[in-house]
Motif scaffolding. Sequence first.
Motif, short mmCIF file in Angstrom:
data_model
loop_
_atom_site.label_atom_id
_atom_site.label_comp_id
_atom_site.label_asym_id
_atom_site.label_seq_id
_atom_site.Cartn_x
_atom_site.Cartn_y
_atom_site.Cartn_z
N GLN A 44 -37.74 -52.23 24.08
CA GLN A 44 -37.11 -50.31 24.76
C GLN A 44 -36.69 -50.18 26.29
O GLN A 44 -36.27 -49.88 27.04
CB GLN A 44 -39.13 -49.73 24.55
CG GLN A 44 -38.57 -49.37 23.00
CD GLN A 44 -39.86 -48.03 22.82
OE1 GLN A 44 -40.71 -48.32 23.26
NE2 GLN A 44 -39.80 -46.76 22.29
N ALA A 45 -38.28 -51.14 26.63
CA ALA A 45 -38.10 -51.43 28.13
C ALA A 45 -36.23 -52.20 28.59
O ALA A 45 -35.57 -51.43 29.42
CB ALA A 45 -39.14 -52.11 29.65
N VAL A 46 -35.97 -53.09 27.91
CA VAL A 46 -34.15 -52.97 28.29
C VAL A 46 -32.68 -52.55 28.48
O VAL A 46 -32.40 -51.96 28.90
CB VAL A 46 -34.32 -54.71 27.15
CG1 VAL A 46 -32.84 -54.93 27.42
CG2 VAL A 46 -35.44 -56.10 27.65
N GLU A 47 -33.37 -51.29 26.77
CA GLU A 47 -32.12 -50.80 26.79
C GLU A 47 -33.02 -49.15 28.13
O GLU A 47 -31.56 -48.44 28.37
CB GLU A 47 -33.26 -49.60 24.84
CG GLU A 47 -32.95 -50.85 24.64
CD GLU A 47 -31.38 -50.78 23.69
OE1 GLU A 47 -30.07 -49.84 24.52
OE2 GLU A 47 -30.75 -52.16 23.75
N VAL A 48 -33.87 -49.03 27.81
CA VAL A 48 -33.82 -48.52 29.31
C VAL A 48 -33.23 -48.58 30.21
O VAL A 48 -32.39 -47.89 31.16
CB VAL A 48 -35.68 -48.27 30.10
CG1 VAL A 48 -35.65 -47.25 31.05
CG2 VAL A 48 -36.09 -47.20 28.71
N ALA A 84 -32.58 -43.85 25.81
CA ALA A 84 -32.81 -45.54 25.14
C ALA A 84 -34.09 -45.40 24.78
O ALA A 84 -34.49 -46.51 24.24
CB ALA A 84 -33.17 -45.97 26.67
N ALA A 85 -35.61 -44.78 24.35
CA ALA A 85 -36.19 -45.77 24.10
C ALA A 85 -37.01 -44.45 23.22
O ALA A 85 -38.14 -44.91 22.91
CB ALA A 85 -37.40 -46.09 25.58
N GLY A 86 -36.46 -43.35 23.07
CA GLY A 86 -36.93 -42.40 22.33
C GLY A 86 -38.06 -42.25 22.76
O GLY A 86 -39.39 -41.45 21.96
N LEU A 87 -38.61 -42.63 24.27
CA LEU A 87 -39.93 -41.20 24.65
C LEU A 87 -39.53 -40.00 25.23
O LEU A 87 -38.71 -40.13 26.04
CB LEU A 87 -40.31 -42.22 25.87
CG LEU A 87 -40.83 -43.71 24.86
CD1 LEU A 87 -41.24 -44.53 26.06
CD2 LEU A 87 -42.03 -43.17 23.62
N ARG A 88 -40.77 -38.87 24.67
CA ARG A 88 -40.64 -37.75 25.52
C ARG A 88 -41.42 -37.81 27.28
O ARG A 88 -42.33 -37.95 26.67
CB ARG A 88 -40.55 -36.48 24.32
CG ARG A 88 -39.60 -36.92 23.16
CD ARG A 88 -39.17 -35.60 23.06
NE ARG A 88 -38.95 -34.42 23.83
CZ ARG A 88 -37.90 -33.49 24.41
NH1 ARG A 88 -37.31 -33.55 23.37
NH2 ARG A 88 -38.58 -32.26 25.09
N ILE A 89 -40.59 -37.99 27.65
CA ILE A 89 -41.35 -38.10 28.94
C ILE A 89 -40.81 -36.85 29.60
O ILE A 89 -39.90 -37.04 30.91
CB ILE A 89 -41.35 -39.30 30.09
CG1 ILE A 89 -41.80 -40.40 29.22
CG2 ILE A 89 -42.03 -39.51 31.66
CD1 ILE A 89 -41.82 -41.93 30.34
N GLN A 90 -41.46 -35.16 31.02
CA GLN A 90 -40.55 -34.78 30.90
C GLN A 90 -42.03 -34.41 32.56
O GLN A 90 -42.86 -34.61 31.88
CB GLN A 90 -40.95 -33.34 29.95
CG GLN A 90 -39.97 -33.88 28.85
CD GLN A 90 -39.70 -32.63 28.30
OE1 GLN A 90 -40.90 -31.54 27.61
NE2 GLN A 90 -38.63 -32.16 27.61
N GLY A 91 -41.45 -33.77 33.26
CA GLY A 91 -42.10 -33.18 34.22
C GLY A 91 -41.77 -33.60 35.35
O GLY A 91 -39.89 -34.25 35.45
N SER A 92 -42.14 -32.94 36.81
CA SER A 92 -42.36 -33.16 38.11
C SER A 92 -42.33 -35.16 38.18
O SER A 92 -42.70 -35.94 37.47
CB SER A 92 -43.00 -32.93 39.16
OG SER A 92 -44.37 -33.09 39.25
N ALA A 93 -41.86 -36.15 39.08
CA ALA A 93 -42.20 -37.28 39.36
C ALA A 93 -43.42 -37.60 39.86
O ALA A 93 -44.14 -37.74 38.97
CB ALA A 93 -41.97 -37.62 40.20
N ALA A 94 -44.55 -36.54 39.96
CA ALA A 94 -45.91 -36.12 39.73
C ALA A 94 -46.60 -36.25 38.62
O ALA A 94 -47.89 -36.66 37.75
CB ALA A 94 -46.67 -35.42 40.63
#
Length: 167
Positions: A44-48, A84-94
């Motif tokens: 997954q990291a390689v795809e990212v 790329a990884a199917g991971l939902r990561i949302q919001g600000s950088a913090a």
Amino acid sequence: MIARVLPLSLLCCALLLAACGSPAPRAPTGPGTITQAPRAVSGQAVEVVLYAMSLIDTGYRFGGKNPEAGLDCSGMVSYIFDRAAGLRIQGSAADIARRGRPVEREALRPGDLVFFNTMNRPFSHVGIYIGDDRFVHAPSTNGKVRIEQMDNRYFAQRYEAARTFFD
């Protein structure tokens, strides 16, 4: 011609990432020495990383969440991790920093996130580490997704932490 160059460049990136996944030399051990086991680079990291590289030169837009409209740093990370990884990561950088698992700088692997204080605010900027002391990010200055060196004077002075969503 471009169709032939792009797959070749992606193959070269994949080979480079595979080389980055080799174990790091072991640190000396002894009383009071803490060592961290080397982490493998996940698929997954390689795809990212490959997806991040494909967005080089995409325009910047504050609050941007897709390449067509433009991307800001957290929008870029959210978009890439979802696609790329199917991971939902949302919001600000913090917000993203609060959800990731801490990683020591010496243990960075491609696909990890690197955070910087660029606005006199902790974790105000995020990029994707791609290996070889480099990261991809969407800066407002010069307005395009690009690669930077971690030891670039500006970023070296503002580096705060790294996080991972893999392993």
